[in-house]
Design a protein around this motif. Structure first.
Motif, PDB file in Angstrom:
ATOM      1  N   ALA A  19     109.513  22.652  60.993  1.00 35.11           N
ATOM      2  CA  ALA A  19     110.518  23.325  60.167  1.00 35.11           C
ATOM      3  C   ALA A  19     110.328  23.039  58.685  1.00 35.11           C
ATOM      4  O   ALA A  19     110.634  23.882  57.830  1.00 35.11           O
ATOM      5  CB  ALA A  19     111.922  22.904  60.603  1.00 35.11           C
ATOM      6  N   GLY A  20     109.820  21.864  58.345  1.00 39.43           N
ATOM      7  CA  GLY A  20     109.628  21.498  56.948  1.00 39.43           C
ATOM      8  C   GLY A  20     108.241  21.765  56.416  1.00 39.43           C
ATOM      9  O   GLY A  20     107.911  21.344  55.301  1.00 39.43           O
ATOM     10  N   MET A  21     107.421  22.483  57.184  1.00 33.43           N
ATOM     11  CA  MET A  21     106.052  22.797  56.770  1.00 33.43           C
ATOM     12  C   MET A  21     105.997  24.203  56.185  1.00 33.43           C
ATOM     13  O   MET A  21     106.396  25.167  56.844  1.00 33.43           O
ATOM     14  CB  MET A  21     105.109  22.699  57.968  1.00 33.43           C
ATOM     15  N   PRO A  22     105.508  24.370  54.948  1.00 29.06           N
ATOM     16  CA  PRO A  22     105.372  25.723  54.376  1.00 29.06           C
ATOM     17  C   PRO A  22     104.399  26.569  55.187  1.00 29.06           C
ATOM     18  O   PRO A  22     103.514  26.057  55.875  1.00 29.06           O
ATOM     19  CB  PRO A  22     104.835  25.455  52.968  1.00 29.06           C
ATOM     20  N   ALA A  23     104.546  27.861  55.092  1.00 26.79           N
ATOM     21  CA  ALA A  23     103.643  28.778  55.788  1.00 26.79           C
ATOM     22  C   ALA A  23     102.236  28.662  55.215  1.00 26.79           C
ATOM     23  O   ALA A  23     102.038  28.486  54.007  1.00 26.79           O
ATOM     24  CB  ALA A  23     104.148  30.208  55.654  1.00 26.79           C
ATOM     25  N   ALA A  24     101.261  28.733  56.079  1.00 23.94           N
ATOM     26  CA  ALA A  24      99.867  28.710  55.650  1.00 23.94           C
ATOM     27  C   ALA A  24      99.468  30.074  55.099  1.00 23.94           C
ATOM     28  O   ALA A  24     100.020  31.108  55.492  1.00 23.94           O
ATOM     29  CB  ALA A  24      98.967  28.337  56.814  1.00 23.94           C
ATOM     30  N   LEU A  25      98.500  30.075  54.193  1.00 25.52           N
ATOM     31  CA  LEU A  25      97.939  31.317  53.680  1.00 25.52           C
ATOM     32  C   LEU A  25      96.989  31.913  54.714  1.00 25.52           C
ATOM     33  O   LEU A  25      96.431  31.201  55.557  1.00 25.52           O
ATOM     34  CB  LEU A  25      97.172  31.053  52.382  1.00 25.52           C
ATOM     35  N   PRO A  26      96.757  33.213  54.668  1.00 25.29           N
ATOM     36  CA  PRO A  26      95.750  33.810  55.558  1.00 25.29           C
ATOM     37  C   PRO A  26      94.386  33.144  55.349  1.00 25.29           C
ATOM     38  O   PRO A  26      93.920  33.002  54.217  1.00 25.29           O
ATOM     39  CB  PRO A  26      95.722  35.276  55.123  1.00 25.29           C
ATOM     40  N   GLY A  27      93.791  32.672  56.418  1.00 27.29           N
ATOM     41  CA  GLY A  27      92.479  32.035  56.341  1.00 27.29           C
ATOM     42  C   GLY A  27      92.487  30.589  55.906  1.00 27.29           C
ATOM     43  O   GLY A  27      91.424  29.955  55.843  1.00 27.29           O
ATOM     44  N   GLU A  28      93.652  30.020  55.614  1.00 25.95           N
ATOM     45  CA  GLU A  28      93.725  28.649  55.107  1.00 25.95           C
ATOM     46  C   GLU A  28      93.482  27.644  56.233  1.00 25.95           C
ATOM     47  O   GLU A  28      93.934  27.823  57.360  1.00 25.95           O
ATOM     48  CB  GLU A  28      95.085  28.403  54.472  1.00 25.95           C
ATOM     49  N   ALA A  29      92.785  26.551  55.895  1.00 24.06           N
ATOM     50  CA  ALA A  29      92.470  25.514  56.878  1.00 24.06           C
ATOM     51  C   ALA A  29      92.126  24.231  56.148  1.00 24.06           C
ATOM     52  O   ALA A  29      92.026  24.187  54.915  1.00 24.06           O
ATOM     53  CB  ALA A  29      91.304  25.952  57.768  1.00 24.06           C
ATOM     54  N   GLY A  30      91.944  23.175  56.918  1.00 21.20           N
ATOM     55  CA  GLY A  30      91.447  21.925  56.371  1.00 21.20           C
ATOM     56  C   GLY A  30      89.952  21.808  56.624  1.00 21.20           C
ATOM     57  O   GLY A  30      89.388  22.541  57.438  1.00 21.20           O
ATOM     58  N   PHE A  31      89.297  20.873  55.923  1.00 20.04           N
ATOM     59  CA  PHE A  31      87.862  20.667  56.085  1.00 20.04           C
ATOM     60  C   PHE A  31      87.611  19.278  56.667  1.00 20.04           C
ATOM     61  O   PHE A  31      87.962  18.265  56.061  1.00 20.04           O
ATOM     62  CB  PHE A  31      87.143  20.792  54.742  1.00 20.04           C
ATOM     63  N   ALA A  32      86.998  19.247  57.849  1.00 18.13           N
ATOM     64  CA  ALA A  32      86.682  17.978  58.506  1.00 18.13           C
ATOM     65  C   ALA A  32      85.333  17.476  58.014  1.00 18.13           C
ATOM     66  O   ALA A  32      84.383  17.317  58.779  1.00 18.13           O
ATOM     67  CB  ALA A  32      86.672  18.158  60.014  1.00 18.13           C
ATOM     68  N   ALA A  33      85.254  17.207  56.716  1.00 17.00           N
ATOM     69  CA  ALA A  33      83.976  16.898  56.090  1.00 17.00           C
ATOM     70  C   ALA A  33      83.806  15.440  55.717  1.00 17.00           C
ATOM     71  O   ALA A  33      82.677  14.961  55.566  1.00 17.00           O
ATOM     72  CB  ALA A  33      83.801  17.742  54.826  1.00 17.00           C
TER      73      ALA A  33
END
Length: 363
Positions: free
Chosen positions: A184-198
């Motif tokens: 509930a407290g997490m903003p909506a993600a943008l289209p195509g948005e992700a994290g990088f496991a780098a």
């Protein structure tokens, strides 16, 4: 061999404690030549006995460090890098381990990434002699990237968006058990948005409750911040360019609750990465582009011990140093590393492809 941070007097200017010859890590990687600067400060490559790529790194102190990487490989040293012990979980050869959080020489938690059940968390309490799987993702829509711990008990892991929001996994018992937090407290993600496991640095914490998350892939790269261990988040736009699945913020480091550095760019070889670093002095509410950023993509960053305005950033094409809190950077080494970590007692480690693990040494 010592691969020097050329021309930079790290041992003196940054007041990083000098390590004597008896403390320096031994061994070398084939094809690496000594390029030690005039003060003898530089990355000291160690012999790991493997060709795994280590994107997960946890530096505990001058003597102890853990590395997690491809082919389910986990290494541990307790003698400053003179030797590395393979403590990989049995049967983990198919897993991509991209993050490790270690509490001491015996207790560590590793994160395997991937879609569905490929995302897992494993834990050891006996230095890697035995491992217990404490979480296996059963949602085919989730893909976990990074994790962080506030202390020995409380930690979080993050997944790419599920149903339009990043998913946060929480533990209160040192990684023995995990639960998905409400979104509930997490903003909506943008289209195509992700994290990088780098580099294991797309989710980082400072202090008992503050945590930051780095993103890319969407129209803009963003940094999200929570002050309550992942329940409620605010979002800030980064100056690091995105707009492509290969671009965005890859790594974060916070010296305290206010001062942070972000690094990233475009991870594809040969692609330009302008504005590859940014800084904040207000806990991530606003980010300012580095006036002289690293010249190429960087995936890992760490504040140097004993030097409040000095930090190192690493990537496949080199290591960069800042001595003004991340505003200007200078390339000081051309070796390939994916991540970097420093400890309070003055040790810095870096790791990357082809089994490369190094310790910062000043003589």
């Amino acid at each position: 061999m010592s691969v020097g941070l050329s021309g930079v007097a790290l041992a003196a200017a940054l007041t990083v404690p000098a390590y004597g010859a008896s403390d320096a890590a031994s061994g070398s990687a084939p094809g690496d030549a000594s390029q030690a600067g005039p003060y003898g400060a530089g990355w000291q490559l160690t012999e790991t006995g493997t060709d795994a790529r280590f994107r997960g790194l946890a530096a505990v102190d001058r003597r102890t460090a853990w590395a997690a990487g491809s082919k389910g490989t986990v290494l541990r040293t307790t003698d400053g890098g003179r030797s590395w012990r393979n403590v990989s979980p049995p049967g983990a050869g198919e897993l991509e381990l991209r993050d490790v959080e270690a509490f001491d020489a015996r207790r560590a938690v590793v994160l395997a990434i991937g879609e569905g059940e490929a995302s897992r968390v494993l834990r050891t309490e006996d230095g890697g002699a035995t491992w217990t799987e404490s979480f296996r993702n059963t949602d085919p829509r989730a893909f976990y990237d990074c994790m962080t711990f506030f202390d020995r008990r409380h930690g979080l892991a993050m997944s790419d968006p599920v149903d339009g929001k990043f998913r946060i996994l929480s533990t209160r018992d040192g990684g023995r058990s995990w639960a998905v937090l409400p979104d509930a407290g997490m903003p909506a993600a943008l289209p195509g948005e992700a994290g990088f496991a780098a580099s294991g640095q797309c989710l980082v914490s400072s202090g008992p409750r503050d945590v930051w998350m780095a993103t890319g892939g969407g129209a803009t790269a963003r940094v999200l911040h929570s002050r309550d261990r992942g329940l409620n988040w605010t979002v800030a736009q980064s100056t690091i360019p995105a707009g492509d699945p290969a671009r965005g913020v890859f790594g974060l480091a916070f010296r305290d609750r206010a001062h942070g550095i972000s690094v990233g760019g475009d991870y594809r070889a040969g692609q330009a990465s302008p504005q590859a670093a940014a800084v904040t002095d207000d806990g991530g509410r606003r980010w300012t582009a580095a006036s002289a950023p690293p010249p190429a993509y960087r995936s890992g960053v760490a504040w140097l011990p004993y030097a409040r305005t000095a930090a190192l950033a690493v990537g496949p094409t080199g290591t960069d140093l800042t001595v003004d809190g991340g505003r200007t950077w200078r390339t000081v080494d051309t070796g390939s590393y994916d991540t970097v970590d420093c400890t309070r007692d003055g040790a810095c480690w870096a790791s990357g492809e082809k089994g490369r693990i190094a310790r910062l040494s000043g003589r």
